[in-house]
Design a protein around this motif. Structure first.
Motif, short mmCIF file in Angstrom:
data_model
loop_
_atom_site.label_atom_id
_atom_site.label_comp_id
_atom_site.label_asym_id
_atom_site.label_seq_id
_atom_site.Cartn_x
_atom_site.Cartn_y
_atom_site.Cartn_z
N PRO A 16 0.82 -1.22 0.00
CA PRO A 16 0.00 0.00 0.00
C PRO A 16 0.85 1.27 0.00
O PRO A 16 0.47 2.28 -0.62
CB PRO A 16 -0.81 -0.12 1.29
CG PRO A 16 -0.87 -1.59 1.57
CD PRO A 16 0.46 -2.11 1.13
N GLU A 17 2.01 1.22 0.68
CA GLU A 17 2.91 2.38 0.69
C GLU A 17 3.44 2.65 -0.72
O GLU A 17 3.51 3.80 -1.16
CB GLU A 17 4.06 2.11 1.64
CG GLU A 17 4.83 3.35 2.06
CD GLU A 17 4.31 3.96 3.34
OE1 GLU A 17 4.06 5.18 3.34
OE2 GLU A 17 4.17 3.22 4.33
N ALA B 164 8.68 3.98 3.89
CA ALA B 164 8.15 5.14 3.18
C ALA B 164 9.18 5.64 2.16
O ALA B 164 8.84 5.92 1.01
CB ALA B 164 7.79 6.24 4.16
N THR C 172 1.99 1.67 -3.55
CA THR C 172 0.85 2.10 -4.38
C THR C 172 0.56 3.58 -4.17
O THR C 172 0.32 4.33 -5.14
CB THR C 172 -0.39 1.26 -4.02
OG1 THR C 172 -0.12 -0.12 -4.26
CG2 THR C 172 -1.59 1.69 -4.86
N LYS C 173 0.61 4.02 -2.91
CA LYS C 173 0.39 5.44 -2.61
C LYS C 173 1.45 6.30 -3.27
O LYS C 173 1.14 7.36 -3.85
CB LYS C 173 0.41 5.64 -1.09
CG LYS C 173 0.29 7.09 -0.65
CD LYS C 173 0.39 7.19 0.87
CE LYS C 173 0.36 8.65 1.32
NZ LYS C 173 0.53 8.74 2.81
N ALA C 174 2.71 5.86 -3.22
CA ALA C 174 3.79 6.63 -3.83
C ALA C 174 3.63 6.70 -5.35
O ALA C 174 3.90 7.75 -5.96
CB ALA C 174 5.14 6.00 -3.47
N ARG D 15 0.72 6.56 -6.98
CA ARG D 15 -0.40 7.48 -7.23
C ARG D 15 0.05 8.93 -7.11
O ARG D 15 -0.39 9.80 -7.88
CB ARG D 15 -1.55 7.21 -6.25
CG ARG D 15 -2.24 5.85 -6.40
CD ARG D 15 -2.92 5.71 -7.76
NE ARG D 15 -3.80 6.82 -8.09
CZ ARG D 15 -5.04 6.95 -7.66
NH1 ARG D 15 -5.57 6.02 -6.88
NH2 ARG D 15 -5.77 7.99 -8.01
N ASN D 16 0.95 9.19 -6.14
CA ASN D 16 1.46 10.55 -5.95
C ASN D 16 2.31 11.00 -7.13
O ASN D 16 2.55 12.20 -7.31
CB ASN D 16 2.28 10.65 -4.67
CG ASN D 16 1.40 10.59 -3.42
OD1 ASN D 16 0.19 10.82 -3.49
ND2 ASN D 16 2.00 10.28 -2.30
N ARG D 17 2.77 10.04 -7.93
CA ARG D 17 3.56 10.37 -9.12
C ARG D 17 2.73 10.22 -10.40
O ARG D 17 3.26 9.92 -11.47
CB ARG D 17 4.82 9.50 -9.16
CG ARG D 17 5.76 9.85 -8.03
CD ARG D 17 7.13 9.24 -8.18
NE ARG D 17 8.00 9.71 -7.11
CZ ARG D 17 8.64 10.87 -7.09
NH1 ARG D 17 8.52 11.68 -8.13
NH2 ARG D 17 9.39 11.23 -6.08
N LYS E 141 -4.98 4.92 -10.94
CA LYS E 141 -5.29 3.75 -10.13
C LYS E 141 -5.43 2.51 -10.99
O LYS E 141 -4.97 1.41 -10.62
CB LYS E 141 -6.58 3.99 -9.34
CG LYS E 141 -6.95 2.88 -8.39
CD LYS E 141 -8.21 3.23 -7.60
CE LYS E 141 -8.56 2.11 -6.63
NZ LYS E 141 -9.78 2.45 -5.84
N ALA F 223 8.98 4.00 -6.50
CA ALA F 223 7.99 4.62 -7.39
C ALA F 223 8.66 5.54 -8.40
O ALA F 223 8.30 5.54 -9.60
CB ALA F 223 6.97 5.40 -6.56
N GLU G 63 8.94 5.50 -1.97
CA GLU G 63 9.10 6.70 -2.80
C GLU G 63 10.18 6.49 -3.87
O GLU G 63 10.00 6.84 -5.04
CB GLU G 63 9.45 7.90 -1.92
CG GLU G 63 8.30 8.44 -1.11
CD GLU G 63 7.20 9.06 -1.99
OE1 GLU G 63 7.53 9.56 -3.08
OE2 GLU G 63 6.03 9.02 -1.59
#
Length: 514
Positions: free
Chosen positions: A80-81, A444, A83-85, A87-89, A93, A451, A448
């Motif tokens: 999930p970490e 984290a 995936t979040k990174a 999405r932030n780039r 989804k 990603a 990052e």
């Protein structure tokens, strides 16, 4: 027939494609190119695109430790970490997929199906905007699992090819990833690697050697060993849990050339990390072992001298009593001086803490070369002002009972205890100073950096994707220099628990017992 057919159809297609590849011997072209420009991070050279492409993530299912404790180093937390990174780039989804597998066989089939589907759906066009992120499934023993799931397993390639089925699965995964690369896709390996595949990038996670090194470093710092006199040395023990190889091959081999596999290799590498830091202090006499398991003549290869077969918590407690010379099971033998115990992981540390309490040791590690009180630690975690204490230097010579300078309570003072894994159940022990420190992946930052690597691979052709990525180093993977993402382990004690674990949301105040 389309890529949306059943699993059997896809796998038959995969077999046909692999055979065609073998016959063609690399006739396929791997990538396309276009005009240069800048990518999403502003680096020059290569291809610029506005579409970040797709990322497919394949990881093992999280294992279960033999204790009821839960380490923070879990794939279910890292994915999930990541995936979040992503999405932030700006990855949509729908362009991010993830799957888990209980076995290498299952994972190899999942990867194969994805690759074939991707090729079939993009016939006649480039697949260079796709990155496959794979953490190969391994089969670590129960002791190695105590360090958590997000860890590189020394000897893992041996663990996954013990029988014909595993060899077939490993070959299938190798073939699927090779097929992906031949068709222009990118491959990023997490934690471990597979034979025959040189990934575009490798994300190195916790290694056994790094786990040992970080604990020894923090113990040296807290005991201030650099300032210790050999006339008043510190007493240090290393408890190295391991699961012996049951095949008999490791024992036969280690008798002649010292080589080991699987869990034994992990233990050997962990001790190598410990000894790279502690060795000089034992050589100088500033550190000594009460049990004499460590001496000035100990080398990094002598890991078996401090190893014990890990099992239940009672095994840990019995090992500690023996090291302290307090193994009289029929009576309370009292206490004897011990300044530091490297317990290797939080499961072992739990047994150490329980045994020290039962033996009558008192106080906390915060009292050793104090910089902050326990009350100050709690106030720091809850957001109030720190209470700082000054250090009191140790005497040059050890106090003795004959001149009355030795306090009868010195032998019962609580030692430094280290661990690894950041078990949730360990947090109250750390707040109380019973376990001085633990460590874990800085997931984290790893997410990052991974990603950003995926984005560059998908949007910049050639080696230009590396430009400006200062976090990249180079290591050899299957004999080839490979761009590598690596982040220092996150060492956590009571003094930084709030900033390291609570503020980022890894744990809650309730988890810390507050």
């Amino acid at each position: 027939m389309t890529s949306h057919g059943g699993p059997l159809v896809r796998r038959l297609t995969a077999t046909a494609v692999c055979i065609a590849m073998t016959c063609a011997l690399g006739a396929c072209s791997s990538s396309t190119s276009s005009a240069g420009g800048t990518d999403a991070t502003g680096a020059g050279t290569g291809t610029a695109t506005t579409d970040p492409g797709s990322v497919a993530i394949f990881t093992p299912s999280d294992g279960v430790t033999i204790s009821g404790n839960t380490p923070l180093n879990k794939w279910t937390a890292f994915v999930p970490e990541l995936t979040k990174a992503l999405r932030n780039r700006s990855f949509p989804k729908k362009s991010i997929s993830s799957s888990t597998a209980d076995s290498l066989d299952e994972q190899s089939r999942d990867v194969q199906d994805y690759v074939v589907d991707r090729i079939s759906s993009k016939t006649g066009s480039s697949s260079s905007d796709t990155t496959i992120v794979v953490a190969p499934v391994t089969d670590p023993d129960d002791t190695t699992r105590q360090y958590g799931d997000v860890v590189s397993h020394d000897g893992a390639s041996d663990a996954t090819t013990d029988d014909a089925d595993d060899e077939t699965a490993a070959d299938r995964l190798t073939s699927a990833l090779s097929l992906a690369k031949e068709n222009g896709m990118h491959v990023v390996m997490l934690s471990d690697t597979v034979p025959g595949v040189v990934p575009d990038a490798y994300v190195r996670m916790s290694t056994a050697e790094a786990i040992g090194k970080v604990q020894a470093t923090k113990l040296v710092d807290k005991l201030a060993l650099d300032k210790v006199s050999k006339d008043n040395p510190k007493y240090v023990e290393v408890l190295l849990p391991y699961s012996p190889d049951t095949s008999g091959e490791a024992d036969d081999t280690s008798a002649t050339d010292g080589s080991v596999t699987g869990g034994e290799a992990f233990a050997a590498a962990a001790f190598k990390g410990v000894w790279s830091v502690l060795g000089p202090y034992f050589a100088s006499g500033q550190a000594v072992s009460l049990s004499s398991t460590l001496t000035s003549d100990t080398t990094a290869d002598d890991w078996r001298d401090v190893a014990f077969v890990s099992g239940k918590e009672d095994t840990v407690r019995a090992e500690l009593r023996g090291r302290l010379g307090l193994d009289d099971a029929d009576a309370k033998a009292g206490t004897t001086r011990i300044d530091g115990i490297i317990a290797m992981n939080d499961y072992t540390a739990s047994g150490v803490v329980d045994e020290l309490s039962d033996l009558g040791y008192t106080g906390s590690a915060a009292d050793i070369n104090p910089q902050i009180t326990i009350s100050g630690i709690v106030e720091n975690i809850t957001g109030r002002k720190d209470l700082v204490r000054g250090k009191v230097p140790d005497p040059v010579k050890a106090p003795s009972a004959s001149d009355g300078s030795k306090d009868a309570g010195d032998d019962a003072k609580w030692p430094i205890v280290t661990g690894y894994g950041a078990y949730v159940d360990a947090m109250p022990r750390i707040v109380a100073g019973q376990q001085w420190m633990t460590a874990l992946e800085d997931r984290a930052t790893l997410a990052e950096d991974t990603a950003q690597t995926c984005l560059r691979l998908n949007t910049v052709d050639g080696n230009g994707w590396r430009k400006g990525l200062k976090f990249l180093t180079t290591t050899k993977v299957n004999g080839k220099n490979t761009p590598t993402v690596s982040v220092d382990l996150l060492a956590v004690s009571a003094s930084n628990l709030k900033t390291a674990l609570i503020n980022p949301g890894y744990i809650s105040l309730a988890d810390a017992g507050l």
